[in-house]
Design a protein around this motif. Structure first.
Motif, PDB file in Angstrom:
ATOM      1  N   VAL A   1       0.855  -1.180   0.000  1.00 62.03           N
ATOM      2  CA  VAL A   1       0.000   0.000   0.000  1.00 62.03           C
ATOM      3  C   VAL A   1       0.897   1.237   0.000  1.00 62.03           C
ATOM      4  CG1 VAL A   1      -1.799   1.268   1.240  1.00 62.03           C
ATOM      5  CG2 VAL A   1      -1.805  -1.243   1.259  1.00 62.03           C
ATOM      6  N   TYR A   2       0.665   2.083  -0.987  1.00 57.26           N
ATOM      7  CA  TYR A   2       1.347   3.367  -1.100  1.00 57.26           C
ATOM      8  C   TYR A   2       0.301   4.454  -0.923  1.00 57.26           C
ATOM      9  CZ  TYR A   2       4.841   0.543  -3.663  1.00 57.26           C
ATOM     10  OH  TYR A   2       5.751  -0.395  -4.038  1.00 57.26           O
ATOM     11  N   SER A   3       0.725   5.679  -0.810  1.00 54.72           N
ATOM     12  CA  SER A   3      -0.206   6.794  -0.801  1.00 54.72           C
ATOM     13  C   SER A   3      -0.776   6.932  -2.218  1.00 54.72           C
ATOM     14  CB  SER A   3       0.526   8.071  -0.392  1.00 54.72           C
ATOM     15  OG  SER A   3      -0.345   9.168  -0.442  1.00 54.72           O
ATOM     16  N   GLY A   4      -2.041   6.558  -2.394  1.00 54.72           N
ATOM     17  CA  GLY A   4      -2.695   6.656  -3.696  1.00 54.72           C
ATOM     18  C   GLY A   4      -2.331   5.576  -4.691  1.00 54.72           C
ATOM     19  N   HIS A   5      -1.707   4.496  -4.261  1.00 53.02           N
ATOM     20  CA  HIS A   5      -1.290   3.425  -5.184  1.00 53.02           C
ATOM     21  C   HIS A   5      -1.246   2.106  -4.413  1.00 53.02           C
ATOM     22  CE1 HIS A   5       0.656   1.497  -8.573  1.00 53.02           C
ATOM     23  NE2 HIS A   5       1.771   1.243  -7.884  1.00 53.02           N
ATOM     24  N   VAL A   6      -1.352   0.996  -5.119  1.00 57.07           N
ATOM     25  CA  VAL A   6      -1.290  -0.334  -4.520  1.00 57.07           C
ATOM     26  C   VAL A   6      -0.615  -1.267  -5.527  1.00 57.07           C
ATOM     27  CG1 VAL A   6      -3.588  -1.043  -5.303  1.00 57.07           C
ATOM     28  CG2 VAL A   6      -2.676  -2.007  -3.210  1.00 57.07           C
ATOM     29  N   ALA A   7       0.135  -2.252  -5.036  1.00 59.86           N
ATOM     30  CA  ALA A   7       0.843  -3.208  -5.897  1.00 59.86           C
ATOM     31  C   ALA A   7       0.923  -4.555  -5.187  1.00 59.86           C
ATOM     32  CB  ALA A   7       2.243  -2.681  -6.221  1.00 59.86           C
ATOM     33  N   VAL A   8       1.483  -5.563  -5.879  1.00 61.98           N
ATOM     34  CA  VAL A   8       1.649  -6.897  -5.300  1.00 61.98           C
ATOM     35  C   VAL A   8       3.141  -7.211  -5.226  1.00 61.98           C
ATOM     36  CG1 VAL A   8       1.177  -9.371  -5.554  1.00 61.98           C
ATOM     37  CG2 VAL A   8      -0.572  -7.690  -6.201  1.00 61.98           C
ATOM     38  N   TYR A   9       3.604  -7.557  -4.023  1.00 59.03           N
ATOM     39  CA  TYR A   9       5.007  -7.904  -3.820  1.00 59.03           C
ATOM     40  C   TYR A   9       5.262  -9.309  -4.373  1.00 59.03           C
ATOM     41  CZ  TYR A   9       9.512  -8.452  -1.503  1.00 59.03           C
ATOM     42  OH  TYR A   9      10.858  -8.659  -1.247  1.00 59.03           O
ATOM     43  N   ILE A  10       6.363  -9.471  -5.139  1.00 59.87           N
ATOM     44  CA  ILE A  10       6.681 -10.790  -5.704  1.00 59.87           C
ATOM     45  C   ILE A  10       8.020 -11.341  -5.194  1.00 59.87           C
ATOM     46  CG2 ILE A  10       5.251 -10.492  -7.756  1.00 59.87           C
ATOM     47  CD1 ILE A  10       7.901  -9.931  -9.319  1.00 59.87           C
ATOM     48  N   GLY A  11       8.693 -10.593  -4.326  1.00 57.48           N
ATOM     49  CA  GLY A  11       9.950 -11.061  -3.754  1.00 57.48           C
ATOM     50  C   GLY A  11      11.154 -10.301  -4.293  1.00 57.48           C
ATOM     51  N   ASN A  12      12.246 -10.379  -3.542  1.00 54.81           N
ATOM     52  CA  ASN A  12      13.523  -9.768  -3.936  1.00 54.81           C
ATOM     53  C   ASN A  12      13.411  -8.277  -4.251  1.00 54.81           C
ATOM     54  OD1 ASN A  12      14.890 -12.262  -3.708  1.00 54.81           O
ATOM     55  ND2 ASN A  12      14.127 -12.839  -5.730  1.00 54.81           N
ATOM     56  N   GLY A  13      12.590  -7.569  -3.496  1.00 50.03           N
ATOM     57  CA  GLY A  13      12.459  -6.130  -3.697  1.00 50.03           C
ATOM     58  C   GLY A  13      11.698  -5.734  -4.946  1.00 50.03           C
ATOM     59  N   ARG A  14      10.993  -6.682  -5.548  1.00 49.76           N
ATOM     60  CA  ARG A  14      10.256  -6.442  -6.803  1.00 49.76           C
ATOM     61  C   ARG A  14       8.752  -6.512  -6.543  1.00 49.76           C
ATOM     62  NH1 ARG A  14      13.331  -4.260 -10.378  1.00 49.76           N
ATOM     63  NH2 ARG A  14      12.274  -5.196 -12.133  1.00 49.76           N
ATOM     64  N   ALA A  15       8.024  -5.804  -7.403  1.00 47.87           N
ATOM     65  CA  ALA A  15       6.564  -5.779  -7.283  1.00 47.87           C
ATOM     66  C   ALA A  15       5.946  -5.705  -8.670  1.00 47.87           C
ATOM     67  CB  ALA A  15       6.124  -4.577  -6.455  1.00 47.87           C
ATOM     68  N   ILE A  16       4.693  -6.086  -8.726  1.00 43.88           N
ATOM     69  CA  ILE A  16       3.901  -5.921  -9.942  1.00 43.88           C
ATOM     70  C   ILE A  16       3.004  -4.713  -9.689  1.00 43.88           C
ATOM     71  CG2 ILE A  16       2.255  -6.952 -11.547  1.00 43.88           C
ATOM     72  CD1 ILE A  16       4.998  -8.377 -11.459  1.00 43.88           C
ATOM     73  N   HIS A  17       3.104  -3.732 -10.599  1.00 44.78           N
ATOM     74  CA  HIS A  17       2.346  -2.489 -10.499  1.00 44.78           C
ATOM     75  C   HIS A  17       1.381  -2.402 -11.676  1.00 44.78           C
ATOM     76  CE1 HIS A  17       5.092  -0.596  -7.500  1.00 44.78           C
ATOM     77  NE2 HIS A  17       6.007  -1.338  -8.109  1.00 44.78           N
ATOM     78  N   GLY A  18       0.170  -2.012 -11.416  1.00 47.94           N
ATOM     79  CA  GLY A  18      -0.794  -1.737 -12.482  1.00 47.94           C
ATOM     80  C   GLY A  18      -0.816  -0.250 -12.766  1.00 47.94           C
ATOM     81  N   GLY A  19      -1.247   0.110 -13.976  1.00 45.76           N
ATOM     82  CA  GLY A  19      -1.390   1.515 -14.319  1.00 45.76           C
ATOM     83  C   GLY A  19      -0.092   2.207 -14.708  1.00 45.76           C
ATOM     84  N   TRP A  20       0.943   1.446 -15.005  1.00 44.20           N
ATOM     85  CA  TRP A  20       2.233   2.034 -15.376  1.00 44.20           C
ATOM     86  C   TRP A  20       2.391   2.034 -16.887  1.00 44.20           C
ATOM     87  CZ3 TRP A  20       7.042   1.891 -11.975  1.00 44.20           C
ATOM     88  CH2 TRP A  20       6.691   2.179 -10.657  1.00 44.20           C
ATOM     89  N   ASN A  21       3.289   2.854 -17.382  1.00 45.16           N
ATOM     90  CA  ASN A  21       3.572   2.923 -18.828  1.00 45.16           C
ATOM     91  C   ASN A  21       2.279   3.053 -19.629  1.00 45.16           C
ATOM     92  OD1 ASN A  21       6.317   2.566 -18.241  1.00 45.16           O
ATOM     93  ND2 ASN A  21       6.117   0.334 -18.332  1.00 45.16           N
ATOM     94  N   GLY A  22       1.506   4.044 -19.298  1.00 45.42           N
ATOM     95  CA  GLY A  22       0.261   4.259 -20.034  1.00 45.42           C
ATOM     96  C   GLY A  22      -0.828   3.280 -19.662  1.00 45.42           C
ATOM     97  N   GLY A  23      -0.815   2.781 -18.462  1.00 44.61           N
ATOM     98  CA  GLY A  23      -1.873   1.895 -18.001  1.00 44.61           C
ATOM     99  C   GLY A  23      -1.536   0.422 -18.106  1.00 44.61           C
ATOM    100  N   THR A  24      -0.286   0.103 -18.455  1.00 43.26           N
ATOM    101  CA  THR A  24       0.109  -1.296 -18.613  1.00 43.26           C
ATOM    102  C   THR A  24       0.676  -1.846 -17.299  1.00 43.26           C
ATOM    103  OG1 THR A  24       0.631  -0.911 -20.922  1.00 43.26           O
ATOM    104  CG2 THR A  24       1.582  -2.871 -19.928  1.00 43.26           C
ATOM    105  N   THR A  25       0.276  -3.051 -16.943  1.00 45.85           N
ATOM    106  CA  THR A  25       0.792  -3.714 -15.749  1.00 45.85           C
ATOM    107  C   THR A  25       2.237  -4.133 -16.007  1.00 45.85           C
ATOM    108  OG1 THR A  25      -1.408  -4.482 -15.184  1.00 45.85           O
ATOM    109  CG2 THR A  25       0.429  -5.675 -14.198  1.00 45.85           C
TER     110      THR A  25
END
Length: 173
Positions: free
Chosen positions: A129-153
Protein backbone atom coordinates in the motif's frame (compact mmCIF):
# COMPACT_ATOMS: atom_id res chain seq x y z
CA UNK A 1 -6.60 -32.61 16.54
CA UNK A 2 -8.14 -36.02 15.79
CA UNK A 3 -4.66 -37.60 15.78
CA UNK A 4 -3.84 -36.05 19.18
CA UNK A 5 -7.05 -37.49 20.66
CA UNK A 6 -6.11 -40.91 19.22
CA UNK A 7 -2.68 -40.74 20.85
CA UNK A 8 -4.16 -39.87 24.25
CA UNK A 9 -6.75 -42.65 23.90
CA UNK A 10 -3.95 -45.17 23.17
CA UNK A 11 -2.10 -44.12 26.34
CA UNK A 12 -5.28 -44.54 28.38
CA UNK A 13 -5.91 -47.93 26.77
CA UNK A 14 -2.39 -49.08 27.66
CA UNK A 15 -3.02 -48.13 31.28
CA UNK A 16 -6.39 -49.94 31.34
CA UNK A 17 -4.82 -53.12 29.94
CA UNK A 18 -2.44 -53.33 32.88
CA UNK A 19 -5.14 -53.04 35.52
CA UNK A 20 -6.53 -56.58 34.98
CA UNK A 21 -3.01 -57.92 35.55
CA UNK A 22 -3.18 -56.89 39.20
CA UNK A 23 -3.93 -60.04 41.21
CA UNK A 24 -7.41 -60.30 42.66
CA UNK A 25 -6.47 -62.98 45.20
CA UNK A 26 -4.48 -62.21 48.33
CA UNK A 27 -0.77 -62.07 47.50
CA UNK A 28 2.36 -61.07 49.24
CA UNK A 29 2.79 -57.34 49.85
CA UNK A 30 6.02 -57.17 47.80
CA UNK A 31 4.33 -58.83 44.79
CA UNK A 32 1.47 -56.34 45.00
CA UNK A 33 3.96 -53.48 45.28
CA UNK A 34 5.89 -54.79 42.21
CA UNK A 35 2.69 -54.93 40.18
CA UNK A 36 1.77 -51.41 41.27
CA UNK A 37 5.27 -50.12 40.39
CA UNK A 38 5.09 -51.80 36.98
CA UNK A 39 1.68 -50.26 36.35
CA UNK A 40 3.06 -46.80 37.13
CA UNK A 41 6.05 -47.42 34.82
CA UNK A 42 3.84 -48.53 31.93
CA UNK A 43 1.45 -45.60 32.33
CA UNK A 44 4.36 -43.15 32.64
CA UNK A 45 6.03 -44.60 29.53
CA UNK A 46 2.75 -44.50 27.62
CA UNK A 47 2.11 -40.89 28.60
CA UNK A 48 5.69 -39.93 27.75
CA UNK A 49 5.35 -41.55 24.33
CA UNK A 50 1.97 -39.87 23.83
CA UNK A 51 3.49 -36.51 24.80
CA UNK A 52 6.29 -36.93 22.24
CA UNK A 53 3.80 -37.96 19.56
CA UNK A 54 1.64 -34.92 20.36
CA UNK A 55 4.69 -32.64 20.05
CA UNK A 56 5.52 -34.25 16.68
CA UNK A 57 1.96 -33.80 15.42
CA UNK A 58 1.92 -30.17 16.58
CA UNK A 59 5.22 -29.50 14.78
CA UNK A 60 3.84 -31.09 11.61
CA UNK A 61 0.70 -28.95 11.88
CA UNK A 62 2.79 -25.77 12.28
CA UNK A 63 4.91 -26.74 9.27
CA UNK A 64 1.81 -27.47 7.17
CA UNK A 65 0.28 -24.14 8.15
CA UNK A 66 3.50 -22.32 7.18
CA UNK A 67 3.54 -24.12 3.81
CA UNK A 68 -0.11 -23.27 3.20
CA UNK A 69 0.58 -19.61 3.99
CA UNK A 70 3.53 -19.62 1.60
CA UNK A 71 1.44 -21.26 -1.14
CA UNK A 72 -1.41 -18.80 -0.50
CA UNK A 73 0.86 -15.80 -0.97
CA UNK A 74 2.62 -17.34 -3.95
CA UNK A 75 -0.75 -17.85 -5.69
CA UNK A 76 -1.43 -14.13 -5.34
CA UNK A 77 2.05 -13.28 -6.65
CA UNK A 78 1.71 -15.70 -9.58
CA UNK A 79 -1.67 -14.21 -10.51
CA UNK A 80 -0.13 -10.74 -10.50
CA UNK A 81 2.80 -11.88 -12.68
CA UNK A 82 0.35 -13.41 -15.15
CA UNK A 83 -1.16 -9.95 -15.68
CA UNK A 84 2.05 -8.26 -16.90
CA UNK A 85 1.23 -6.32 -20.06
CA UNK A 86 -2.49 -6.00 -19.29
CA UNK A 87 -3.91 -2.48 -19.48
CA UNK A 88 -5.48 -1.83 -16.06
CA UNK A 89 -5.08 0.40 -13.05
CA UNK A 90 -3.36 -0.68 -9.84
CA UNK A 91 -6.56 -1.56 -7.99
CA UNK A 92 -7.75 -3.91 -10.74
CA UNK A 93 -4.35 -5.63 -10.73
CA UNK A 94 -4.67 -6.37 -7.02
CA UNK A 95 -8.37 -7.25 -7.29
CA UNK A 96 -7.65 -9.76 -10.06
CA UNK A 97 -4.66 -11.21 -8.17
CA UNK A 98 -6.75 -11.76 -5.04
CA UNK A 99 -9.41 -13.61 -7.03
CA UNK A 100 -6.83 -16.41 -7.47
CA UNK A 101 -7.23 -17.22 -3.77
CA UNK A 102 -10.98 -16.68 -3.59
CA UNK A 103 -11.03 -13.10 -2.34
CA UNK A 104 -13.53 -10.80 -4.03
CA UNK A 105 -12.64 -7.21 -3.17
CA UNK A 106 -12.24 -3.92 -5.01
CA UNK A 107 -11.61 -0.52 -3.51
CA UNK A 108 -9.34 2.49 -3.24
CA UNK A 109 -5.64 1.71 -2.63
CA UNK A 110 -5.82 2.35 1.13
CA UNK A 111 -8.86 0.06 1.47
CA UNK A 112 -6.73 -3.00 0.65
CA UNK A 113 -5.14 -2.64 4.09
CA UNK A 114 -8.38 -4.02 5.55
CA UNK A 115 -7.67 -7.43 3.98
CA UNK A 116 -4.87 -8.44 6.32
CA UNK A 117 -2.23 -7.44 8.82
CA UNK A 118 0.67 -5.04 8.51
CA UNK A 119 4.06 -6.75 8.21
CA UNK A 120 7.65 -5.55 8.15
CA UNK A 121 8.80 -8.83 6.58
CA UNK A 122 7.30 -8.82 3.07
CA UNK A 123 6.67 -12.16 1.38
CA UNK A 124 5.48 -12.88 -2.17
CA UNK A 125 1.77 -12.14 -2.42
CA UNK A 126 1.74 -9.35 0.16
CA UNK A 127 -0.14 -6.25 -0.95
CA UNK A 128 1.96 -3.08 -0.97
CA UNK A 129 0.00 0.00 0.00
CA UNK A 130 1.35 3.37 -1.10
CA UNK A 131 -0.21 6.79 -0.80
CA UNK A 132 -2.69 6.66 -3.70
CA UNK A 133 -1.29 3.42 -5.18
CA UNK A 134 -1.29 -0.33 -4.52
CA UNK A 135 0.84 -3.21 -5.90
CA UNK A 136 1.65 -6.90 -5.30
CA UNK A 137 5.01 -7.90 -3.82
CA UNK A 138 6.68 -10.79 -5.70
CA UNK A 139 9.95 -11.06 -3.75
CA UNK A 140 13.52 -9.77 -3.94
CA UNK A 141 12.46 -6.13 -3.70
CA UNK A 142 10.26 -6.44 -6.80
CA UNK A 143 6.56 -5.78 -7.28
CA UNK A 144 3.90 -5.92 -9.94
CA UNK A 145 2.35 -2.49 -10.50
CA UNK A 146 -0.79 -1.74 -12.48
CA UNK A 147 -1.39 1.52 -14.32
CA UNK A 148 2.23 2.03 -15.38
CA UNK A 149 3.57 2.92 -18.83
CA UNK A 150 0.26 4.26 -20.03
CA UNK A 151 -1.87 1.90 -18.00
CA UNK A 152 0.11 -1.30 -18.61
CA UNK A 153 0.79 -3.71 -15.75
CA UNK A 154 4.54 -4.10 -15.23
CA UNK A 155 7.17 -5.59 -12.94
CA UNK A 156 9.20 -2.95 -11.15
CA UNK A 157 11.01 -2.25 -7.93
CA UNK A 158 8.95 -1.77 -4.76
CA UNK A 159 10.28 1.80 -4.89
CA UNK A 160 7.97 4.12 -6.75
CA UNK A 161 7.14 7.81 -6.85
CA UNK A 162 4.29 7.39 -4.34
CA UNK A 163 5.27 7.24 -0.64
CA UNK A 164 5.21 3.71 0.79
CA UNK A 165 2.63 3.18 3.54
CA UNK A 166 3.42 -0.51 4.20
CA UNK A 167 2.97 -4.18 3.38
CA UNK A 168 -0.19 -6.14 4.09
CA UNK A 169 -0.11 -9.92 4.65
CA UNK A 170 -3.49 -10.92 3.22
CA UNK A 171 -5.64 -13.14 5.46
CA UNK A 172 -7.26 -16.23 4.02
CA UNK A 173 -10.99 -15.97 3.45
Amino acid sequence: MKKIKTIIARAALAASMILPVMPASPVMASEKENTKTRLIEVVTDSMSTAHEEVKTVQAQMRQKKAEEAKNFGQKIADAAIAQIGVGQDCTMLVTNSLKAVGISFHGAPAAYASLGDWTSDPQPGDVIVYSGHVAVYIGNGRAIHGGWNGGTTAEWSVECSNPLVGYIRVRRP
